[in-house]
Design an enzyme around this catalytic site. Structure first.
Site, PDB file in Angstrom:
ATOM      1  N   SER A 146      39.620  -5.267  32.582  1.00 42.61           N
ATOM      2  CA  SER A 146      40.270  -5.038  33.879  1.00 42.61           C
ATOM      3  C   SER A 146      39.593  -5.904  34.953  1.00 42.61           C
ATOM      4  O   SER A 146      39.477  -7.117  34.782  1.00 42.61           O
ATOM      5  CB  SER A 146      40.221  -3.546  34.204  1.00 42.61           C
ATOM      6  OG  SER A 146      41.024  -3.238  35.303  1.00 42.61           O
ATOM      7  N   ARG A 216      42.529   8.329  44.008  1.00 40.16           N
ATOM      8  CA  ARG A 216      42.192   8.333  42.591  1.00 40.16           C
ATOM      9  C   ARG A 216      43.366   8.799  41.744  1.00 40.16           C
ATOM     10  O   ARG A 216      43.616   8.278  40.654  1.00 40.16           O
ATOM     11  CB  ARG A 216      40.980   9.237  42.365  1.00 40.16           C
ATOM     12  CG  ARG A 216      40.595   9.423  40.931  1.00 40.16           C
ATOM     13  CD  ARG A 216      40.221   8.121  40.250  1.00 40.16           C
ATOM     14  NE  ARG A 216      39.652   8.347  38.934  1.00 40.16           N
ATOM     15  CZ  ARG A 216      39.217   7.397  38.135  1.00 40.16           C
ATOM     16  NH1 ARG A 216      39.295   6.130  38.521  1.00 40.16           N
ATOM     17  NH2 ARG A 216      38.712   7.669  36.967  1.00 40.16           N
ATOM     18  N   ASP A 311      50.024  -1.177  28.342  1.00 37.13           N
ATOM     19  CA  ASP A 311      49.357  -1.336  29.643  1.00 37.13           C
ATOM     20  C   ASP A 311      50.377  -1.891  30.638  1.00 37.13           C
ATOM     21  O   ASP A 311      50.798  -3.033  30.532  1.00 37.13           O
ATOM     22  CB  ASP A 311      48.172  -2.299  29.476  1.00 37.13           C
ATOM     23  CG  ASP A 311      47.384  -2.487  30.773  1.00 37.13           C
ATOM     24  OD1 ASP A 311      47.800  -1.963  31.819  1.00 37.13           O
ATOM     25  OD2 ASP A 311      46.337  -3.164  30.715  1.00 37.13           O
ATOM     26  N   HIS A 344      46.552   1.148  30.246  1.00 38.95           N
ATOM     27  CA  HIS A 344      45.433   0.318  30.704  1.00 38.95           C
ATOM     28  C   HIS A 344      44.091   0.872  30.207  1.00 38.95           C
ATOM     29  O   HIS A 344      43.181   0.120  29.882  1.00 38.95           O
ATOM     30  CB  HIS A 344      45.460   0.265  32.233  1.00 38.95           C
ATOM     31  CG  HIS A 344      44.484  -0.691  32.824  1.00 38.95           C
ATOM     32  ND1 HIS A 344      44.513  -2.043  32.558  1.00 38.95           N
ATOM     33  CD2 HIS A 344      43.434  -0.514  33.666  1.00 38.95           C
ATOM     34  CE1 HIS A 344      43.522  -2.649  33.216  1.00 38.95           C
ATOM     35  NE2 HIS A 344      42.862  -1.745  33.892  1.00 38.95           N
ATOM     36  N   ASP A 345      43.988   2.185  30.172  1.00 39.62           N
ATOM     37  CA  ASP A 345      42.744   2.828  29.738  1.00 39.62           C
ATOM     38  C   ASP A 345      42.353   2.481  28.305  1.00 39.62           C
ATOM     39  O   ASP A 345      41.214   2.742  27.894  1.00 39.62           O
ATOM     40  CB  ASP A 345      42.871   4.356  29.847  1.00 39.62           C
ATOM     41  CG  ASP A 345      42.279   4.870  31.158  1.00 39.62           C
ATOM     42  OD1 ASP A 345      41.777   4.041  31.936  1.00 39.62           O
ATOM     43  OD2 ASP A 345      42.327   6.080  31.388  1.00 39.62           O
TER      44      ASP A 345
END
Lengths: 373, 373
Positions: A146, A216, A311, A344-345
């Site tokens: 990232s 967040r 992602d 994405h994680d």
């Protein structure tokens, strides 16, 4: 264990400002070999730190596992029995390096809003100085996921002679308008929280907790894939019946609110602002009339680029743009698009194919070091 | 021109609460034919109203164009020279029908947080009563986009005998976990704004403007496609150089902040909460062990289902689920997946292929009315 180094020589920033003095928190794993050729720099993303691997016992007895502990360690893909791995907290962050919550020696108060905006390139310059102090002229690899991948890319062109391999995972050469939009909404949530006090909330003995929590939550949604969320949470309710009210009633609400609240307890809001800005600004092609090919021309490293199918934050298409620009330059590049459900994680998770791939790439790096020696 | 009707008979809600008395604001276009067979009900989405078509001159002299004016009007796809079109503002909204900002006769104060949670099915029941007062036993079509499409679907099973055709555009039979997540973050932004005052901000002579602004910005991102944002805004800056600060510096930031601020000036925050909850709750299959096929079994209408390729809020896959359930029941269904760049918002925009398709479908409806007569 974390170490610190104080730099008194000012760090010139892209904005024109200078940062001095500043301190970097870092952590190392494994042993630097005799010819100093086995060093690997791991660059962190938005909310991580120098604590890449291993387990610390915190003051309250709880365990703090490194954020990439499944990737870095003895016998792991980035094998610390072979490599000397460095994790460093970037300036502007909030885990020990100089940042907005640090006391500014000039005023005796926290920097707060006066902490200068820093960029990916500024971070890379700070990391290069740390490498100098550690006696590392050239890294076997600079690696990140990232935002960390952006730093690895910036290393490859800013210090081409100092990077043998660049590993950029789930990354991009620039944010899209949609990426910037999500970041800006998150910033607006923080900055319009009355507890923000123009960034000087430290003086008011408060933090913009609600704003940071919402920020967040927004970010978190973009880290997960739609499918994975559907599988893990779906429309599951916490109770048997609808409540017809505003307490968390779907499991997904409960999860995101909890994660957001937890984050808002430990992360500094000004750091969140700074780091999202660094993300927005990164665009190496912009200095080359928009040509990423031209921007990457100077690189001499070998590249490993990895993306994940689900992602949607930094989609495989973004990685393919990087690969194309590298191939345009006839650079050496290995590219893998991993079919993983976690969005994405995925770059942080323990996926066997992904880890085998990285392990194989680092085997190659290690073999080349062996030959050089 | 807007009209109003007051209902004194309580409306029983899904939550078990009752709403009484309540008023509905509505607007009609065209002329009801002698056998009352040409009525079309248009259901609105999150931030729209009964003002579907035509232009009103507001008190300040500005012009207020109906939200679906490109679709509904003389010679338009839903041709008001042929059809008698009704737009109605749903209870809980804030454009004239009874909602949280309305004075509750029982207390002499605005409902605020005490306004009951309403569902898509509650709205449909309220709309059915309005149809009764207008002498409309059966609609030639019930039509809507997004949340409006959910209402059209609910009509088809709740009052099957009263709906000849159901037109659901860019809609879904239920929100995904990701959809709910975005809604909940938006609600959290509103509810944690100190100006929210537990929903009773009217009494404090304020509104949770910052929270509503952030909520709208989040929603807005999900209405646009990534590609369309890239094309319209990309990474364009408002000035020549980076500002290294937190004012809006990318065009996309400026656009979203402006739109968010504008929205927060006219929309009621409690209505935003209520309407996003109605979205979250809609799930007709849930009463049938999760079978949408079973949920749609009762329908007798003909269906037109339309989706847009770049809509990632309610993606084509969601419409295909509806189509499959209709086909499982051997219901009559026309389905079109329109290749349009504009994401979820495409349903509101003037796309020639999309409008031709709807026009052709309403030609068929009109021809059938002619035969029936």
């Amino acid at each position: 264990m974390p170490q610190r180094h104080v730099f008194t020589e000012p760090l010139p920033l892209q904005s024109g400002a200078r940062l001095a003095p500043y301190e970097l928190a870092f952590e190392t794993y494994g042993t630097l070999n005799a010819d100093r050729s086995n060093a690997v720099l791991i660059c962190h993303a938005l909310n991580a730190s120098h604590h890449v691997a291993g387990v610390h016992v915190l003051d309250d007895g709880s365990l703090d596992v490194g954020w990439w502990d499944n990737m870095v360690g003895p016998g792991k893909p980035v094998d610390t029995d072979r490599f000397f791995v460095i994790g460093v907290n970037n300036p502007g962050s909030c885990f020990g390096s100089t940042g907005p919550s640090t006391i500014d020696a000039a005023t005796g108060k926290p920097y707060g809003a006066s902490f200068p905006v820093v960029t990916v390139e500024d971070w890379v310059d700070a990391q290069a100085r740390l490498a100098d102090t550690l006696g590392i002229a050239r890294f076997a690899a600079v690696m990140g996921g990232s935002l960390g991948g952006m730093q690895a890319l910036a290393w490859s062109t800013r210090y081409p002679e100092r990077v043998a391999h660049c590993v950029a995972i789930a990354s991009t050469a620039k944010l899209s308008a949609q990426n910037i939009a999500f970041n800006d909404v998150a910033r607006q949530a923080i900055m319009t929280d009355p507890e923000f006090h123009g960034g000087n909330y430290y003086a008011h003995d408060t933090v913009p907790r609600n704003g940071l929590r919402v920020a967040r939550m927004i970010g978190h949604i973009t880290y997960l894939s739609d499918d994975d969320m559907a599988e893990k949470f779906g429309r599951a309710l916490r109770a048997d019946d609808l409540a017809f009210g505003y307490e968390a009633e779907f499991e997904i609400e409960s999860y995101l609110r909890y994660q957001g609240a937890k984050f808002s307890e430990y992360f500094d809001a000004n750091s969140y602002l700074l780091i999202t800005k660094a993300l927005d600004y990164f665009d190496p092609a912009s200095a080359h009339d928009g040509s990423l090919t031209a921007a990457l021309a100077r690189a001499t490293a070998g590249f490993l680029i990895v993306s994940f199918t689900t992602d949607w934050r930094f989609a495989p298409e973004r990685s393919r743009e990087i690969v194309k620009a590298l191939l345009d330059n006839r650079h050496s590049v290995t590219y893998a698009e991993i079919d993983a459900p976690h969005g994405h994680d995925a770059f942080l998770l323990d996926d066997a194919r992904y880890h085998r791939l990285v392990a194989a790439y680092f085997d190659r790096i290690h073999a080349a070091i062996g030959v050089a020696r």
